[in-house]
Design an enzyme around this catalytic site. Structure first.
Site, PDB file in Angstrom:
ATOM      1  N   HIS A   1      -3.466  -5.011   0.499  1.00 16.37           N
ATOM      2  CA  HIS A   1      -2.897  -5.556   1.744  1.00 16.37           C
ATOM      3  C   HIS A   1      -2.997  -7.079   1.708  1.00 16.37           C
ATOM      4  CE1 HIS A   1      -2.293  -1.866   4.101  1.00 16.37           C
ATOM      5  NE2 HIS A   1      -3.274  -1.393   3.359  1.00 16.37           N
TER       6      HIS A   1
ATOM      7  N   GLU B   1      -1.474  -9.269   3.236  1.00 20.66           N
ATOM      8  CA  GLU B   1      -1.324  -9.924   4.548  1.00 20.66           C
ATOM      9  C   GLU B   1      -2.681 -10.297   5.164  1.00 20.66           C
ATOM     10  OE1 GLU B   1      -0.865  -6.771   3.870  1.00 20.66           O
ATOM     11  OE2 GLU B   1      -1.324  -5.416   5.529  1.00 20.66           O
TER      12      GLU B   1
ATOM     13  N   CYS C   1       0.825  -1.206   0.000  1.00 17.23           N
ATOM     14  CA  CYS C   1       0.000   0.000   0.000  1.00 17.23           C
ATOM     15  C   CYS C   1       0.863   1.262   0.000  1.00 17.23           C
ATOM     16  CB  CYS C   1      -0.985  -0.041   1.172  1.00 17.23           C
ATOM     17  SG  CYS C   1      -2.360   1.079   0.915  1.00 17.23           S
TER      18      CYS C   1
HETATM   19  N1  GLN Z   1      -1.779   6.782   3.138  1.00 21.33           N
HETATM   20  C1  GLN Z   1      -1.907   6.067   1.915  1.00 21.33           C
HETATM   21  C2  GLN Z   1      -3.270   6.233   1.277  1.00 21.33           C
HETATM   22  O1  GLN Z   1      -4.202   6.632   1.919  1.00 21.33           O
HETATM   23  C3  GLN Z   1      -1.599   4.592   2.117  1.00 21.33           C
HETATM   24  C4  GLN Z   1      -2.605   3.897   2.958  1.00 21.33           C
HETATM   25  C5  GLN Z   1      -2.136   2.547   3.447  1.00 21.33           C
HETATM   26  O2  GLN Z   1      -0.963   2.238   3.439  1.00 21.33           O
HETATM   27  N2  GLN Z   1      -3.047   1.712   3.910  1.00 21.33           N
HETATM   28  O3  GLN Z   1      -3.420   5.970   0.118  1.00 21.33           O
END
Ligand code: GLN
Length: 543
Positions: free
Chosen positions: A517, A519, A391
């Site tokens: 994500h 995970e 992410c």
């Molecule tokens: N802050 C970033 C976004 O909002 C990444 C978010 C995250 O890593 N879950 O896109």
């Protein structure tokens, strides 16, 4: 009205799990493990009742609450849902999580609508009824054989009293033969005394009884197995049979708990009491847990984040690495790297990376620590250390590449620098009008189409994948051409080809990142492909 004894359709059995003495005893793991014992032939549906007034944990800082777990349906829930999914193999739903925030919101809405017209709205019966309705509705809708209800917190907590009251009433509604109360307590061995003590359990069970619940099974969490005489004592004081007192012994891996409960005879007790039979199928599970005992070699993976003071912030990442351990028979040492320290010059990347065989840059929000992470990514890209970006990790990998390989000086995400000349990561168009913070990110499972022959494609072994998301920003489509021209491989995109979902590099042993994500879907029996790939690449590098 709430008589849910069911003659014609499936009769759901209810297992209510409460906790006593103190928090942090592993009630979620205990509930998930009991579910695991039953889930070979029965449909087990977990529910968690949380006492806090937030509607969901989505607006809490991970350092406060631990990881926010995201479900396929986009629900942001408590970490315990991670345990449920990992242990039961089910895909949980947002509505399986009640919070006092949701409860009060619903009651207020009903009152304004006039549902209680003429009445004084009261905790009992109205609120307790609403909680029960949700429980029964879930049982019916899911056609659950077993509805496993975990009551949050510790017995006696103000914020969970309404849940306890609702759970007490369930017995009358569904009939004694269809419900079972399991209480998890703590059996301490005070230093120097060196003897197991049952008093906290007795007192906690008294609190439960004052609320009208008599436990059917007591699980005593302890450093070692409960001595027979302690089991006897607890049984006498708590009015149950000795074999209904179960040792919740400390273990080095939570995956051992279903095996511990199996040995303690829990499946037979559940069978006897609820009249259900579902012999546990744990042999493959046991084999993998066994592997965790025999880890001869090791690798070190650095997790470079900024919530590192609370490891629970990265709970699912840690679990994913454990799953890889079990399959590779390598101990995966985690090196926590606080990227704020790198950013502030308190730590040098080269030093921090000594002995590291692979690197994860996990998700995160806000500017703090991002420049430190970019330095780490630059290092692992150039030094060819296996890397997985998650992410925010993908977004920063793109920024690093833009700055270093595409000549875009100070390229950035508009999350960190609104006026950057090269906004290679930008807010998603549909996010621009969002003003409320709760449940408004791009949340939940989305499909991605992988580039044939790419590393991502090889790792997943298929072209279309689905992973869970939680973000507001994305790779700015205006820069994709330039990034690709300079060698960045966009190896996965949303089906409409608008959103970048996976990136990777060639001429690098393992450099991959995803906007999702992965995970959140890793399981002991089936590790998440990107993590598995990382650990295998780290092992290869080390050898
Ligand atoms: N802050 C970033 C976004 O909002 C990444 C978010 C995250 O890593 N879950 O896109």
């Amino acid at each position: 009205m709430y008589n849910t004894r069911n003659k014609n359709t499936k009769q759901t059995k209810y297992i209510i799990v409460t906790g006593g003495v103190l928090s942090g005893l592993g009630k979620g793991i205990a509930a998930a493990s009991i579910g695991r014992l039953l889930s070979s032939r029965l449909k087990v549906v977990p529910m968690k009742l949380d006492g806090y007034l937030n509607v969901d944990p989505g607006t809490m800082n991970p350092i406060e609450h631990g990881e926010v777990f995201v479900l396929d349906d986009g629900g942001e829930v408590d970490m315990d849902f991670g345990h449920y999914e990992r242990f039961l193999g089910v895909t949980c739903k947002f509505e399986w999580n009640l919070t006092m925030g949701k409860v009060f919101e619903a009651i207020r809405r009903k009152e304004r609508r006039g549902d209680y017209l003429g009445k004084t709205v009261q905790y009992v019966p109205h609120v307790a009824n609403w909680i029960k309705e949700k429980i029964y509705e879930t049982a019916k809708k899911e056609e659950a054989d077993i509805l496993m209800v975990e009551v949050g917190g510790t017995i006696g907590d103000i914020e969970n009293e309404l849940y306890v009251e609702a759970c007490r009433q369930i017995k009358k509604d569904v009939g004694e033969e269809n419900v079972m109360y399991i209480h998890l307590t703590y059996v301490p061995i005070p230093t120097k005394v060196n003897e197991q003590k049952s008093k906290p359990t007795q007192q906690s069970v008294n609190l439960l009884r004052q609320r009208g619940i008599k436990p059917d099974i007591i699980i005593g969490r302890c450093e070692r197995h409960l001595d027979p005489h302690i089991k006897r004592k607890i049984a006498i004081f708590c009015d149950i049979d000795e074999e209904e007192v179960i040792s919740g012994v400390d273990v080095d891996s939570v995956y051992k708990i279903p095996l511990v409960f199996e040995k303690e005879g829990l499946p037979e007790i559940l069978h006897k009491k609820l009249g259900i039979y579902s012999p546990p199928e744990l042999r493959q599970w046991e084999k993998l847990v066994g592997n965790l005992e025999e880890l001869e070699k090791e690798v070190t993976i650095a997790i470079c984040g900024k919530y590192t003071q609370l490891e629970d912030s990265y709970a699912s990442i840690i679990e994913s690495l454990v799953h890889c351990s079990a399959h590779t028979k390598h101990k995966v040492n985690i090196r926590w790297l606080e990227t704020t320290d790198i950013e502030e010059g308190k730590q040098v990347v080269e030093e921090a990376m000594k002995g590291v065989d692979g690197v994860i840059v996990p998700g995160g929000f806000g500017t703090r620590g991002t420049e430190g992470k970019i330095k780490v990514i630059n290092y692992v890209r150039e030094k060819k250390i296996p890397f997985l970006g998650i992410c925010l990790g993908l977004q920063l990998a793109v920024i690093e590449y833009a700055r270093d390989k595409c000549g875009m000086e100070n390229a950035n995400s508009t999350e960190f620098d609104e006026d950057t000349r090269y906004p290679v990561v930008d807010i998603m168009p549909e996010q621009k009008t969002v003003s409320e913070k709760g449940a408004t990110m791009r949340l939940g499972a989305y499909p991605a189409i992988l580039k044939p022959g790419s590393l991502a494609h090889k790792l997943y072994g298929k072209e279309e994948v689905s992973e869970r998301h939680r973000h507001r920003y994305e790779v700015n489509p205006d820069y994709i051409g330039k990034l690709e021209e300079k060698g960045l491989i966009i190896s996965g995109m949303s089906p409409n080809k608008k959103l970048v979902e996976f990136i990777e590099l060639k001429d690098h042993p393992y450099f991959i990142a995803t906007q999702a994500h992965p995970e959140l879907k890793s399981k002991l029996l089936e590790p998440a492909p990107l993590f598995f790939g990382l650990v295998k690449a780290a092992i290869a590098l080390k050898n």
